[in-house]
Design a protein around this motif. Structure first.
Motif, PDB file in Angstrom:
ATOM      1  N   SER A 234     -35.222 -27.825 -23.208  1.00 58.57           N
ATOM      2  CA  SER A 234     -35.724 -28.873 -22.306  1.00 58.57           C
ATOM      3  C   SER A 234     -35.614 -28.438 -20.856  1.00 58.57           C
ATOM      4  O   SER A 234     -36.495 -28.731 -20.044  1.00 58.57           O
TER       5      SER A 234
ATOM      6  N   PRO B 113     -39.255 -33.266 -20.072  1.00 57.16           N
ATOM      7  CA  PRO B 113     -38.399 -33.911 -21.088  1.00 57.16           C
ATOM      8  C   PRO B 113     -36.986 -34.184 -20.582  1.00 57.16           C
ATOM      9  O   PRO B 113     -36.008 -33.620 -21.081  1.00 57.16           O
TER      10      PRO B 113
ATOM     11  N   LYS C 291     -43.639 -25.637 -24.495  1.00 56.64           N
ATOM     12  CA  LYS C 291     -42.634 -26.094 -25.464  1.00 56.64           C
ATOM     13  C   LYS C 291     -42.312 -25.019 -26.499  1.00 56.64           C
ATOM     14  O   LYS C 291     -41.139 -24.753 -26.783  1.00 56.64           O
TER      15      LYS C 291
END
Length: 151
Positions: free
Chosen positions: A98, A35, A107
């Motif tokens: 991130s 990300p 995540k």
């Protein structure tokens, strides 16, 4: 060279190519793209909110200094300071999570680690800021002069 006594005539090089293809597919389909955009967006949001927080705090302290009103510095307009502070904390949380995702953390685990870390750090900064404003109110800017402690 085909493998002897097998039902399938597959060569060793074809077997290697098949394995390499499977490994590539594993990375393409099962590991998401890092990300980088979220990391950049979180950093920019945190920095922009930090600049807004700084400007609001300076303006409030200057206004208090000019008027020396009965209102204490600790009771400055809270909403005007809290909104940029929360934006700064939110941007930092996304940036930290991130960053951990880029290094391969899942995540959910990334946000599970980044959120308490950001909340704790934000609470510590907010309480320290409150103490600093009270000290400023009691002794003026001389109370914050670190050079006066040198002997």
């Amino acid at each position: 060279m085909p493998i002897p006594n097998s039902q399938f005539s597959i060569t060793y090089s074809q077997f290697q190519i098949t394995q390499i293809t499977q490994i590539k597919e594993l990375f393409v389909y099962y590991f998401p793209e890092p990300p980088y955009f979220l990391m950049s967006a979180g950093l920019l949001a945190g920095m922009a909110s930090g600049v807004a927080f700084e400007a609001t705090l300076k303006q409030s302290v200057q206004q208090w200094s000019k008027n020396r009103s009965t209102r204490t510095l600790a009771n400055l307009p809270r909403l005007q300071l809290v909104i940029p502070f929360l934006g700064m904390a939110g941007g930092i949380c996304v940036f930290l999570a991130s960053g951990m995702e880029i290094f391969g953390f899942p995540k959910l685990l990334s946000y599970a680690l980044a959120l308490p870390l950001t909340v704790l750090t934000g609470w510590l900064v907010w309480t320290q800021l409150g103490k600093l404003l009270i000290e400023l109110e009691r002794g003026g800017s001389q109370a914050l002069d670190l050079d006066s402690f040198e002997q």
